[in-house]
Design a protein around this motif. Structure first.
Motif, PDB file in Angstrom:
ATOM      1  N   PHE G  43     -29.421 -54.866 -32.330  1.00  0.00           N
ATOM      2  CA  PHE G  43     -28.341 -55.798 -32.007  1.00  0.00           C
ATOM      3  C   PHE G  43     -26.984 -55.123 -32.193  1.00  0.00           C
ATOM      4  N   HIS G  44     -26.838 -54.413 -33.318  1.00  0.00           N
ATOM      5  CA  HIS G  44     -25.528 -53.833 -33.613  1.00  0.00           C
ATOM      6  C   HIS G  44     -25.213 -52.644 -32.718  1.00  0.00           C
ATOM      7  N   ALA G  45     -26.224 -52.086 -32.081  1.00  0.00           N
ATOM      8  CA  ALA G  45     -25.973 -50.970 -31.158  1.00  0.00           C
ATOM      9  C   ALA G  45     -25.616 -51.448 -29.747  1.00  0.00           C
ATOM     10  N   LEU G  46     -25.641 -52.758 -29.534  1.00  0.00           N
ATOM     11  CA  LEU G  46     -25.267 -53.279 -28.210  1.00  0.00           C
ATOM     12  C   LEU G  46     -23.748 -53.214 -28.040  1.00  0.00           C
ATOM     13  N   PRO G  47     -23.259 -53.039 -26.819  1.00  0.00           N
ATOM     14  CA  PRO G  47     -21.812 -53.079 -26.595  1.00  0.00           C
ATOM     15  C   PRO G  47     -21.263 -54.465 -26.984  1.00  0.00           C
ATOM     16  N   HIS G  48     -20.014 -54.492 -27.393  1.00  0.00           N
ATOM     17  CA  HIS G  48     -19.434 -55.733 -27.886  1.00  0.00           C
ATOM     18  C   HIS G  48     -19.515 -56.850 -26.854  1.00  0.00           C
ATOM     19  N   SER G  49     -19.346 -56.484 -25.605  1.00  0.00           N
ATOM     20  CA  SER G  49     -19.375 -57.489 -24.526  1.00  0.00           C
ATOM     21  C   SER G  49     -20.713 -58.225 -24.515  1.00  0.00           C
ATOM     22  N   CYS G  50     -21.777 -57.521 -24.807  1.00  0.00           N
ATOM     23  CA  CYS G  50     -23.095 -58.167 -24.869  1.00  0.00           C
ATOM     24  C   CYS G  50     -23.210 -59.014 -26.129  1.00  0.00           C
ATOM     25  N   ARG G  51     -22.843 -58.411 -27.243  1.00  0.00           N
ATOM     26  CA  ARG G  51     -23.037 -59.055 -28.538  1.00  0.00           C
ATOM     27  C   ARG G  51     -22.307 -60.388 -28.627  1.00  0.00           C
ATOM     28  N   SER G  52     -21.120 -60.427 -28.054  1.00  0.00           N
ATOM     29  CA  SER G  52     -20.285 -61.607 -28.252  1.00  0.00           C
ATOM     30  C   SER G  52     -20.891 -62.864 -27.611  1.00  0.00           C
ATOM     31  N   GLY G  53     -21.654 -62.690 -26.578  1.00  0.00           N
ATOM     32  CA  GLY G  53     -22.249 -63.847 -25.925  1.00  0.00           C
ATOM     33  C   GLY G  53     -23.572 -64.276 -26.519  1.00  0.00           C
ATOM     34  N   LEU G  54     -24.040 -63.534 -27.527  1.00  0.00           N
ATOM     35  CA  LEU G  54     -25.382 -63.784 -28.058  1.00  0.00           C
ATOM     36  C   LEU G  54     -25.345 -64.607 -29.336  1.00  0.00           C
ATOM     37  N   ASP G  55     -26.246 -65.566 -29.450  1.00  0.00           N
ATOM     38  CA  ASP G  55     -26.484 -66.275 -30.707  1.00  0.00           C
ATOM     39  C   ASP G  55     -27.673 -65.570 -31.376  1.00  0.00           C
ATOM     40  N   PHE G  56     -27.364 -64.647 -32.313  1.00  0.00           N
ATOM     41  CA  PHE G  56     -28.395 -63.806 -32.919  1.00  0.00           C
ATOM     42  C   PHE G  56     -28.807 -64.354 -34.282  1.00  0.00           C
ATOM     43  N   ASP G  57     -30.121 -64.439 -34.518  1.00  0.00           N
ATOM     44  CA  ASP G  57     -30.634 -64.914 -35.803  1.00  0.00           C
ATOM     45  C   ASP G  57     -31.489 -63.811 -36.434  1.00  0.00           C
ATOM     46  N   PRO G  58     -30.948 -63.113 -37.448  1.00  0.00           N
ATOM     47  CA  PRO G  58     -31.674 -61.938 -37.960  1.00  0.00           C
ATOM     48  C   PRO G  58     -33.023 -62.272 -38.581  1.00  0.00           C
ATOM     49  N   SER G  59     -33.178 -63.451 -39.180  1.00  0.00           N
ATOM     50  CA  SER G  59     -34.457 -63.719 -39.855  1.00  0.00           C
ATOM     51  C   SER G  59     -35.601 -63.847 -38.846  1.00  0.00           C
ATOM     52  N   SER G  60     -35.369 -64.530 -37.750  1.00  0.00           N
ATOM     53  CA  SER G  60     -36.424 -64.657 -36.734  1.00  0.00           C
ATOM     54  C   SER G  60     -36.360 -63.519 -35.714  1.00  0.00           C
ATOM     55  N   ARG G  61     -35.326 -62.683 -35.836  1.00  0.00           N
ATOM     56  CA  ARG G  61     -35.101 -61.585 -34.887  1.00  0.00           C
ATOM     57  C   ARG G  61     -35.075 -62.063 -33.429  1.00  0.00           C
ATOM     58  N   THR G  62     -34.485 -63.236 -33.212  1.00  0.00           N
ATOM     59  CA  THR G  62     -34.303 -63.731 -31.847  1.00  0.00           C
ATOM     60  C   THR G  62     -32.822 -63.803 -31.519  1.00  0.00           C
ATOM     61  N   ALA G  63     -32.504 -63.703 -30.243  1.00  0.00           N
ATOM     62  CA  ALA G  63     -31.135 -63.921 -29.787  1.00  0.00           C
ATOM     63  C   ALA G  63     -31.190 -64.757 -28.521  1.00  0.00           C
ATOM     64  N   ILE G  64     -30.192 -65.615 -28.375  1.00  0.00           N
ATOM     65  CA  ILE G  64     -30.140 -66.492 -27.205  1.00  0.00           C
ATOM     66  C   ILE G  64     -28.829 -66.262 -26.478  1.00  0.00           C
ATOM     67  N   LEU G  65     -28.948 -66.042 -25.176  1.00  0.00           N
ATOM     68  CA  LEU G  65     -27.771 -65.888 -24.320  1.00  0.00           C
ATOM     69  C   LEU G  65     -27.556 -67.177 -23.549  1.00  0.00           C
ATOM     70  N   GLY G  66     -26.356 -67.748 -23.697  1.00  0.00           N
ATOM     71  CA  GLY G  66     -26.063 -68.948 -22.918  1.00  0.00           C
ATOM     72  C   GLY G  66     -26.278 -70.216 -23.721  1.00  0.00           C
ATOM     73  N   ALA G  67     -25.326 -71.146 -23.617  1.00  0.00           N
ATOM     74  CA  ALA G  67     -25.394 -72.384 -24.380  1.00  0.00           C
ATOM     75  C   ALA G  67     -26.358 -73.354 -23.714  1.00  0.00           C
ATOM     76  N   PRO G  68     -26.974 -74.257 -24.514  1.00  0.00           N
ATOM     77  CA  PRO G  68     -27.774 -75.333 -23.923  1.00  0.00           C
ATOM     78  C   PRO G  68     -26.876 -76.215 -23.059  1.00  0.00           C
TER      79      PRO G  68
END
Ligand code: AMP
Ligand code: AMP
Ligand code: AMP
Ligand code: AMP
Ligand code: MG
Ligand code: MG
Ligand code: MG
Ligand code: MG
Ligand code: MG
Ligand code: MG
Ligand code: MG
Ligand code: MG
Lengths: 207, 207, 207, 207, 207, 207, 207, 207
Positions: G43-68
């Motif tokens: 996750f931290h190696a992703l470019p900032h533009s990618c990271r900023s749009g992601l809802d990342f949860d380290p415990s489950s190691r999931t990330a979600i792009l885009g709001a419900p």
């Protein structure tokens, strides 16, 4: 516990904050607590308030919250026999679990069957036990030899010491289960807590 | 054989006519021959001309074509030690293979480690051997105990006696390989022929 | 040792202070000592007084305490054959164990069966041995080919070199045990010490 | 078939009436058909009308419906090499599958690596092949030795001949997959049909 | 090589100095050389003189010594099909091995069977191949689907992508071997070199 | 049952008198009953009074006590898809369990992925299902292909059809669990009863 | 997805640049996206533009792009039951997958069967579910107990929590598959995504 | 026996004449004797003189030579709990072994956890025990549930009842060893004799 043995907190895959919460609750409830598989890095990540009340033993990776009731002599009856020096960490987990429940158990080590005379030299001491916890890795021949020599129930505790076909304790576990000596009882590989819990249930019977 | 040991005919999955052809050729060549894993039904399906020249032993499922050279004393040096009565068929395969090559070997049975004193009572006899073939099923603790007590090389021959985790000899094999006693040598499960072949190679060294 | 082979100290899971204690005792007793599976980090954590008396070989992870008796020629008789360069660490453990017991053994490497001519080119040298230690990972075909070509007993030492179905040496071990060549003897995966111990027991027979 | 190889009817777990229905349909469609793993008891339970048109071979448990086109010479290119006599039933399944597709393949048997000279004596003949099917049970060392000696692709066909760790062909399969010789290709244990199907796809490339 | 495929140098468990020695010898002999399973840390530990002549590809962990002969067009005939992006490192090992031997092969990725239409969209391109290398981890369903759709021989290369029961590629390997599509050929898990070596032997047949 | 599915009587290891006692009780209670894994020899050993009330199906080894309630139309929603003819016995166990609970389910057979067009031809019919039970042995590729094509939940039911690495259904089971298609659900090998029980729980949700 | 469930991006073995490319494409297409097994270092190696749009949860190691989609109430129907605190990371992967598809699911933890009363205390809440996801490591007894108590389909999700014979979740998986309670459904070890995907397919049926 | 438990005669792989010899010796010595795993065909092949003195029970395959000492009340303390009817043969082996040693033990059957209320209904009776022998096949969830409910030591005796992943009792054994309930003790699969022997050692402690 309702079963005569306290449930321990298996810390292996818990986060420090989860462990701290459990400890805080126990402190608030004035309950004693046994923690198993607590790694040093987990212990050191606990808040100081938690750490200070804990008796932590890095070799067995156990920690005990709360002092034993004063004036109580530890009860006897269990003896822990370990084939090699490498089995001592597992032996400690068993001994500390017994101690938490008020039982003291001597640890007799380095008596693997490749040097049978070393085992024979300690046999009288072992025969004083009401229950024997035997620990061995590699091929686990100790379980059968011991069970053929003592009257007490023998709890075979296979350790993950070994390589090749013995890697991760599988060969020792199978020796425990397939023993030609009548009445050997087995617990999971490296499960010092479980072996002690079973020993306690047996010792509780006659107390 | 170029290796000091004769190739045997493994009959298990051969048709009677295939076995008969091999025998006929050996008779024509005046060669002696060892047959292993020959089931009674296979033996009885052989033509009478083949059967009459064979010394067949149903318990070890071996047959020998051709008499030993007259006036030759069998050589000594090997001892076969079997944990239980159930291991005797495998012991016989080893003994017959040794005998075919001119070696006599006593079989010492029912000395499993659950009754250690029975093994100890035979120890002097076992210590006369230049090579020991040890046979055990179940948990195979005999291999380690024996190898810790004798100077001769110990060939561990796991037998398929056992059930549950010991089914098909796996637990005994792993005990042989993971033995904490230095220098235990293993052959495949139930491979009495192979254990004897290795013993012969060792005994041949000094003759 | 009572069995003609010294018990070695398996250092893998011992703490530096436990190893130091064993060394101090041996130094006090003026006993020679063989240490196996001693990692560099363990060696460097030993007190200087221990380290200085040790002949440590990082590739085989063995250390020897005490010089060989002066004026003694190393005895011969063993040959070590390794399929690939990757098997050399295991080969060294075997060679150092032999050396500790007064035996010298040449190591013949890179003679795997995919290039049969390389093995054939060294065959005369191998045939001088009274006992052969053969080392191979991957599919372990070397064991059967070699055992079909030499008269001496062959000790198959499977190495953990390999991946996929060969990971951790299982495929090579099974090839050793299931060999169609009569009399192949097997030890545990990567057990250079055990292969040498068995070879020593065999060589001791005729000396 | 769309893939250059006909789908065969795997009869193992089909009822006789199911097999008969498939045969009747093929007869009506004037299609040739290959049946594999057809046990004698299944064959004899077929209605006479089905049985009479079948060329049934009990040893390979294959049956062929429909004659080869007359005047067609069988094509060459494949050679089948079997380590032992016990591998001949599997060799036949492969040979019959090749034959059904118009290819003839000699079977060279009893050339296991324990007697390397027997293999060497047949090497020139084997080297004429465009594709080699190699069959071995036990430890399967033949695959690696052969693949190091021939230019043609080698299809390793492990057979279920063996006992102990080699039971059911697992050791031979692992030797095929872990071979240190470049480019050995494996099929499932006892899958003579599959080995031949692959050989046909290779041979079809150049015809 | 005598078998139409060069022996590659498997670097995994070799020390940098061992690799350097092999390279120096090849440079002196003016031989081209393929190195596989060369980790970046090993590559960077090589002396500069070695490194400078190497075309190193960290993703496939292969290095090539020596330029292809100028003016030679790469030959075609192989196609590499990968189920997922995660299989691309293994795909590269295969592609680089092919390239070293003068063959170019397109890689078609992300066509796993969960999205069958993606595979179908590339089918015409795949059908141009004389030999297909199919790569899949997890459950390896791609092997059977592909082999049912193309005439060329399919080499199934299971990858170690997966977790739980698929960990280390076992489930994919078993799917390759047990495929219901006739004639799927398997190599060891992650063995891109071996798959390519086999493909080269097949392609060499017709050139 | 409290869970929406009736407990069935697993007859495999019950004595005929035990089964008869259970049946007599159910008859007295006027309860309907499903018996699974009832072998013909067990059925024929039942007293006539028991046998006469049973609807016994030898192929699925199921028996049903008590008629369905009259006038009730069987509910729909499940479809059973079987890769081969050999999977039909397991398919029947599932279908009969559904039928006992009032659900009818068509069985679509012989649509394994080696012939993808056969599966595609039946896709519309399969897509009508609210839950799909997919049955396959060998490599079980059908599970992933199907789950990628339909919206309904797919219950993968591995069958024990296969040999070598696929023996006893292990390869198919692992394909089900490791499927790259989202949401495949697995039951134990040959567990037609369990697959149907799960399907019923799902179908009950919407009724 | 055509199957009612979105394909997620399994990030485990993808390079950051491969993940970034997939994200960029989805952003351009205005598609929502679920990423699983995304490690913090990836996750931290992703470019900032990618990271900023992601809802990342380290415990489950999931990330979600885009709001419900705004104004949409999450649908109910699933309940997640976890035996221990150690199973919470897997529980989160399932919960986040459900949430991505518009379903909310409560997580009920620490209700393993060693303390049956804790499970009973939550039973009413669990019985409100239309589908239950049950998570357990160690011996997985929770699956059978739960499935005997609720009407809803139970998806057993074995976790890799455990050691010795339970290491890597094998014992829990086998308990799920061999459950004596009718209709337990299993997914691969630690496959929170798959369990949720199956639950969604079931819940979609009735919506 | 020196260990408080008599060595039993394991008859499984003994010839009738071997069993007869053992019996004759015991009759001559006026010793009582327990025979286990005695098949009916073996029993009926014994000479009448042997058979007449034996109390043979075909279901448990045990035989007892010699009457219990008259006037002795059987001691109590053990309870045997079996999950299903199929576990009754193993339960009988345990009960008969206890009886031979002077202990009576009730058998409580058909209380598997799929129907928890049936177990709960018998809990008071089970709680009277000083030691519990719990028998289960399939997934063995009974062990954990029971051990969480009673104070007495629980000996888990896995039975070989089951199919697929539960075949031969492996899943139940692993559940016993990996139990999350503290202090479960395991014996080998189907080892009713061993479970009883261990129970006797425990009961002997307090008598
Ligand atoms: N070292 C151990 N080995 C096996 N079980 C343990 C161990 N330590 C604790 N337990 C048990 O495992 C469970 C831990 O649950 P929890 O702490 O809630 O995740 C409890 O039932 C403990 O009694
Ligand atoms: N019981 C046995 N176990 C292992 N190998 C054997 C046995 N009997 C014979 N052999 C060897 O197995 C091979 C059998 O070859 P063949 O009889 O030609 O199939 C020969 O190398 C024999 O020496
Ligand atoms: N001996 C065999 N081994 C492996 N696969 C086979 C064999 N015989 C036939 N097959 C294939 O297995 C499938 C059998 O399908 P069926 O006859 O419809 O059950 C077809 O795809 C056959 O080509
Ligand atoms: N074919 C089957 N496979 C799996 N479980 C079954 C099967 N048939 C019945 N059962 C279940 O297994 C248990 C059988 O228990 P019993 O008949 O009491 O030994 C019950 O919970 C049944 O619902
Ligand atoms: Mg020691
Ligand atoms: Mg005995
Ligand atoms: Mg080399
Ligand atoms: Mg031969
Ligand atoms: Mg993809
Ligand atoms: Mg078909
Ligand atoms: Mg808990
Ligand atoms: Mg029941």
């Amino acid at each position: 516990g309702r079963t005569g043995v306290a449930e321990a907190v298996l810390c292996d895959s818990k986060l420090p904050e989860q462990i701290a919460a459990i400890l805080d609750q126990a402190i608030a409830d004035r309950r004693r607590l046994l923690l198993t598989r607590l790694r040093p890095d987990q212990f050191h990540a606990l808040p100081h308030s938690c750490r200070s009340g804990l008796d932590f033993d890095p070799s067995s990776r156990t920690a005990i919250l709360g002092a034993p009731r004063p004036g109580r002599e530890p009860k006897t009856g269990a003896v822990i026999v370990a084939a090699g020096t490498s089995d001592l960490a597992v032996a400690s987990e068993a001994a500390r679990t017994l101690s938490f429940h008020g039982y003291a158990a001597p640890v007799i080590a380095d008596v693997g069957v490749a040097g049978l005379w070393r085992l024979m030299a300690r046999l009288e001491e072992i025969r004083t036990a009401r229950v024997v916890i035997a620990i061995a890795g590699m091929e686990g021949a100790l379980f059968s030899v011991l069970a053929g020599l003592v009257e007490a129930p023998v709890i075979a505790l296979p350790s993950s010491v070994g390589y090749g076909v013995a890697a991760n304790g599988q060969a020792a576990l199978h020796s425990a289960l397939a023993s030609c000596a009548p009445g050997v009882l087995a617990v999971n590989i490296d499960n010092g807590f479980g072996a002690a819990a079973a020993a306690i249930k047996i010792l509780n019977l006659s107390s």
